[in-house]
Design an enzyme around this catalytic site. Structure first.
Site, mmCIF file in Angstrom:
data_model
loop_
_atom_site.group_PDB
_atom_site.id
_atom_site.type_symbol
_atom_site.label_atom_id
_atom_site.label_comp_id
_atom_site.label_asym_id
_atom_site.label_seq_id
_atom_site.Cartn_x
_atom_site.Cartn_y
_atom_site.Cartn_z
ATOM 1 C CB CYS A 1 -0.947 -0.004 1.197
ATOM 2 S SG CYS A 1 -0.099 -0.050 2.797
ATOM 3 C CB THR A 2 0.287 4.853 0.471
ATOM 4 O OG1 THR A 2 -0.783 4.789 -0.467
ATOM 5 C CG2 THR A 2 1.078 6.136 0.251
#
Length: 242
Positions: free
Chosen positions: A106-107
């Site tokens: 994810c980020t």
């Protein structure tokens, strides 16, 4: 749908990045997915190892950029992940039958750490489940943009960053808040809008113009009718006294 934040407000929450999944509690210290260092992931990708990259982010983030060949579950919010991963039967079958490593990312690493609980509950083998340590941003910092396409969406005024962690020049549509890479502004004060919103705006303008024309036509007909009645009355002369 969540977008880049306009204001900053600090609140005490029971859950960091809410997924609505009781098993992924805040006091849980160890994720079912083993942390994978960015350099190790790059090494695996350099060697073209057969693995499954699973993006746990939302679709509007993925549209800005993602790892080459990564899979995703087409979610609009993170709360949808547990249900979507339960429905990913083909992906689960591939992970089991091929015995491939599954690397979630994810980020910044928080979401895939929480998503691991839902993935294990859905049947993904825990012994081959990994999470990219520090997420995309940490990968950019350590490995640059190798094996990654385009930019990374972030939840602040930058909207997206390049693999050099510089603003990518992506803006949010003033209408739907979707990220967009280019826009045509009529002036420096114009608010950027995506093609869909511009098209909707044109349609609304046409509808408003049509309604204005209809009102104008009705008004002209009414005026014409009044003028005609006045002309008839003048031709007839004054009414006789009672």
């Amino acid at each position: 749908m969540p977008r880049g934040f306009h204001r900053f407000l600090v609140k005490i929450k029971k859950e960091l990045i809410s997924m609505g999944y009781p098993e992924a509690k805040a006091e849980q210290t160890e994720s079912p997915a083993a942390p994978l260092a960015p350099a190790e992931l790059k090494k695996w990708l350099d060697e073209a190892q057969d693995l499954i990259l699973l993006d746990t982010r939302n679709t509007y983030e993925i549209a800005v950029g993602a790892f080459r060949g990564a899979r995703h579950l087409e979610i609009g919010t993170f709360r949808a992940f547990p249900e979507k991963v339960q429905q990913a039967e083909d992906l689960l079958r591939e992970a089991k039958e091929s015995r491939k490593a599954v690397v979630m990312y994810c980020t910044g690493g928080i979401r895939c750490e929480k998503a691991a609980f839902a993935a294990v509950a859905a049947g993904f083998p825990r012994e081959r489940l990994y999470q990219l340590q520090g997420g995309i941003l940490n990968y950019f910092e350590q490995c640059g943009g190798a094996h990654y396409e385009q930019d990374c969406y972030v939840f602040d005024d930058r909207v997206a960053v390049t693999s050099e962690l510089e603003p990518a020049g992506v803006v949010l549509c003033a209408g739907c808040r979707d990220p967009m890479r280019s826009q045509k502004l009529s002036s420096k004060h114009a608010r950027p809008r995506c093609e869909s919103c511009l098209e909707d705006g044109v349609q609304r303008t046409v509808i408003r113009a049509s309604r204005t024309q209809s009102r104008g036509s009705r008004k002209r007909r009414r005026m014409s009718r009044n003028q005609a009645e006045a002309s008839i009355a003048d031709a007839a002369g004054p009414s006789p006294p009672p």
